[in-house]
Design an enzyme around this catalytic site. Structure first.
Site, PDB file in Angstrom:
ATOM      1  N   SER B 478       0.838  -1.204   0.000  1.00 44.38           N
ATOM      2  CA  SER B 478       0.000   0.000   0.000  1.00 44.38           C
ATOM      3  C   SER B 478       0.870   1.250   0.000  1.00 44.38           C
ATOM      4  CB  SER B 478      -0.910  -0.009   1.222  1.00 44.38           C
ATOM      5  OG  SER B 478      -0.111  -0.115   2.400  1.00 44.38           O
ATOM      6  N   GLU B 479       2.063   1.062   0.493  1.00 40.10           N
ATOM      7  CA  GLU B 479       3.036   2.172   0.550  1.00 40.10           C
ATOM      8  C   GLU B 479       3.269   2.743  -0.835  1.00 40.10           C
ATOM      9  OE1 GLU B 479       7.837   2.590   1.161  1.00 40.10           O
ATOM     10  OE2 GLU B 479       6.857   0.636   1.172  1.00 40.10           O
ATOM     11  N   LYS B 480       3.428   1.801  -1.788  1.00 39.21           N
ATOM     12  CA  LYS B 480       3.738   2.248  -3.152  1.00 39.21           C
ATOM     13  C   LYS B 480       2.554   2.982  -3.786  1.00 39.21           C
ATOM     14  CE  LYS B 480       5.240   0.598  -7.576  1.00 39.21           C
ATOM     15  NZ  LYS B 480       6.057   1.751  -7.771  1.00 39.21           N
TER      16      LYS B 480
END
Lengths: 173, 563
Positions: B478-480
């Site tokens: 989800s970071e990306k």
């Protein structure tokens, strides 16, 4: 013997009468026929130019006139220097109260470069109805003329009259 | 002439020695100054011959003139009734007979001097069927379109006391009646016909005839003239053939012939050149004006003047060259102007334009090739001079996102992201990076950290590896997503994609990565993990630095981390 001497002398005289020329001929010398309005041509008699009607074979005696423009004088006056015999005998009319016409030894191509000294040799031209008049530069008001009588010398006159013809045909040979 | 020489030589031989020199000079005279020697007369007509020497100035005083038949010592009689006699210096034949043809000698004596002249008389019959003999004609010339005269010449000696103006009858081609033409006017006092307006048809043989009465007997005296009509253009005004107030293009230093000519019906109407109100010869002494003239058909004369400019100089371009001629007391003028060749200026313009375009093209190519170097050089050399910019409130120059290493991955993204990237960008270039997994603090929520740090960053660097197994992990992260979302939508932060190995197919990549790849492109890692690849001046790092923001001196130093 006499003939040989004569021819030698003649040759010497002919050579002497042609002064040194500039290497390049800068002014073309025009060869013209001149005859007056009464159909008189010019021929030489006793070193004088004479106007007369030349009959038959005598037409060969006619003197052709060689001339150059003289740029020392104003172009507007159409100044010319005239001569006969390839331009070695030039028509001269020195300033005088009663000017007369002479023939003088001169190189017609050199005369225009002599400045004011060329005045006696110079004539101003005017043209009208196919005929020219030649006014002496050294004698204003005096024009080249022939006599109304045949076989009389070319001279100068102030005005045309019964005795003098001032108008000439003047045309390329 | 040959006859003459022989005759005179004979004279020289018979004269005494004392007279030799005089005869020799006479000999010259005869050779050089040919006077009229031939006389012509029609059989049955009278003629009077004058001695050709009588006009000599030396003879103005008293003199005796005597005529001899050549070869005879007996003077010709002075008996007026004789058919051949001499009277008042003239040799008369009244009338001439065919046998009179031959040489006659006149001798002039004055004081102690004498002169002789020999003339040749030719007595002719009329040509068959004509009223004249062709060898006796006088040539006379008139010009068409002008007035002209036909003269009946040499009648002076035939004026008698009671007939001062003898009546003259005229014939054209031996026929009378031609005088009915209104253009022809009889000029009686002048023994002439005046033609008011000459036409070509007026040419031909004209014969004039008068009656001379002598001793109660009448004789015809006739003359025949061959009238030639010189064609003259009908009321043609002279006009310039060239120039026509025109310009000519000449190269500096070239050779030009300046020619001016006029066509007219007048011979001797010479035009002349002037420039700067003086003759061309005065303007430049190397210019030698020459005049010429040529006769053309139909009586047209072409008169001209020309001069050579051997080398065109600058002053020749400065003035108009005027050609003038005088006619009817008026001056007519036309000019020519020298100009520098136009096509050369056009050539220079075209050449210059092409060069300029080529130069721009070259600059573009050079810029395209060395864009990165130029920008980097500019940043390093000029940026400090521009002064400090107002802070944008960001802390990090880049937020670095990379796949966490797995055993299946060939590429060590950890080494790249945690070792090489900081080594070059932070240590060598002075950038301040946020590297997830290095700078984050344990226990912080990933999403909160990512959101916050991206906001504080000027760039987002995403490191990609080709193995599906590797970016499979990225997919889940989800970071990306958040990073890309933030970068693209919220802050407009620029994303730098770095491929650690060539990625053939982006099909399996997330849409956001595809979009970024399409929009910004990707930079491929070409180095290895050796020391050589850790130089900021390699091509790869230059590309990265180019995409990185311009480094801010001072602000970055506080965050500089030493390894």
């Amino acid at each position: 013997m006499a003939l040989t001497i004569a021819l030698l002398l003649l040759h010497a005289e002919a050579a002497g009468s042609v002064p040194c020329r500039a290497p390049a001929l800068q002014t073309k010398v025009f060869k013209y026929r001149i005859w007056d309005m009464n159909q008189q041509s010019l021929y030489l008699r006793d070193d004088q130019l004479v106007a007369g009607h030349l009959q038959g074979a005598n037409a060969a005696l006619e003197e052709k006139v060689f001339w150059v423009p003289n740029r020392f004088f104003k172009h507007e006056l159409q100044p010319v220097i005239m001569g006969i015999r390839n331009g070695t005998r030039c028509l001269a009319c020195p300033a005088a109260p009663q000017p007369t016409l002479q023939l003088q030894d001169a190189d017609i191509t050199e005369l225009p470069r002599s400045g004011a000294a060329s005045a006696p040799f110079t004539f101003f031209r005017t043209y009208k109805d196919g005929l020219w008049r030649f006014e002496s530069a050294a004698n204003p008001g005096w024009f080249l003329c022939t006599s109304a009588r045949a076989h009389q010398p070319l001279g100068l006159s102030r005005r045309p009259d019964a005795a003098h013809v001032l108008d000439f045909y003047f045309q390329l040979c | 002439m040959g006859i003459w020489i022989l005759i005179l030589l004979k004279n020289i031989q018979i004269k005494s020695i004392s007279k030799f020199s005089f005869s020799l000079s006479l000999f010259f005279f005869s050779i050089e100054e040919c006077v009229i020697c031939n006389y012509f007369v029609l059989v049955g007509e009278p003629t009077a011959i004058s001695c050709p020497v009588i006009t000599l100035p030396m003879l103005h005083s008293d003199y005796n003139l005597t005529w001899y038949r050549n070869g005879s010592n007996m003077p010709i009689t002075t008996e007026r009734r004789a058919r051949i006699h001499q009277r008042k210096g003239l040799l008369w034949f009244i009338p001439a007979a065919l046998e009179d043809s031959g040489l006659y000698e006149c001798e002039v004596r004055s004081l102690n001097r004498s002169k002789q002249k020999i003339i040749n008389l030719k007595v002719f019959k009329n040509d068959n069927g004509l009223c004249f003999n062709g060898e006796m004609k006088y040539d006379q010339i008139v010009k068409s379109a002008n007035a002209g005269k036909i003269i009946c010449p040499d009648l002076e000696n035939f004026k008698d006391e009671d007939n001062i103006n003898p009546e003259i009858h005229w014939y054209k081609e031996c026929k009378s009646g031609f005088l009915e033409d209104k253009r022809l006017v009889l000029a009686e006092g002048e023994n002439a016909i005046l033609i008011l307006n000459v036409t070509i048809q007026d040419k031909g043989n004209y014969t004039c005839r008068m009656v001379y009465t002598y001793m109660g007997k009448q004789y015809n005296v006739s003359r025949t003239m061959n009238l030639e009509v010189k064609e003259s253009p009908l009321k043609m005004r002279p006009e310039f053939i060239y120039p026509n107030n025109n310009t000519i293009e000449v190269e500096l230093g070239s050779h030009v012939v300046m020619e001016c000519n006029v066509s007219s019906g007048v011979y001797g109407l010479l035009p002349y050149w002037q420039v700067n109100d003086e003759d061309v010869d005065s303007f430049d002494s190397t210019y030698r004006e020459q005049f010429y003239e040529e006769g053309m058909p139909h009586g047209i004369a072409v008169s001209g003047t020309k001069f050579n400019i051997s080398e065109v100089k600058l002053k020749d371009y400065a003035y108009k060259f005027f050609c003038h001629f005088i006619y009817d007391s008026q001056e007519f003028t036309s000019y020519i102007k020298l100009e520098h060749p136009v096509q050369n200026i056009r050539g220079y313009l075209i050449g210059g334009g092409i060069s300029l375009i080529f130069l721009l093209f070259l600059i573009l190519i050079v810029y395209k090739i060395f864009k990165i170097d130029i920008v980097l050089w500019y940043r390093s050399s000029c940026h400090p001079l521009l002064g400090k910019k107002v802070s944008d409130g960001k802390i990090y120059d880049a937020y670095v996102l990379y796949p966490k290493n797995r055993e299946s991955c060939l590429y060590s993204s950890d080494i790249f992201a945690l070792k090489i990237l900081p080594e070059v960008l932070e240590r060598q270039c002075g950038y301040n990076l946020f590297i997830f997994g290095r700078n984050d603090l344990a226990g912080e929520a990933v999403i909160d950290v990512t959101d916050e740090k991206i906001h504080q960053s000027r760039r987002v660097i995403i490191i990609l590896v080709p193995e599906p197994s590797c970016y499979g992990i990225l997919e889940d992260a989800s970071e990306k997503h958040l990073a890309v979302y933030n970068a693209l939508i919220q802050d407009g932060i620029k994303i730098i994609l770095i491929e650690l190995e060539k990625i053939e197919d982006y099909a399996n990549m997330p849409e956001s990565i595809k979009y970024v790849k399409q929009k910004y492109g990707a930079i491929r890692w070409t180095g290895d993990f050796s020391e050589r690849s850790h130089s900021a001046s390699t091509r790869f790092w230059k590309k990265v630095r180019y995409h990185m923001p311009s480094r801010k001196h001072g602000s970055s130093s506080g965050f500089h981390l030493s390894s």
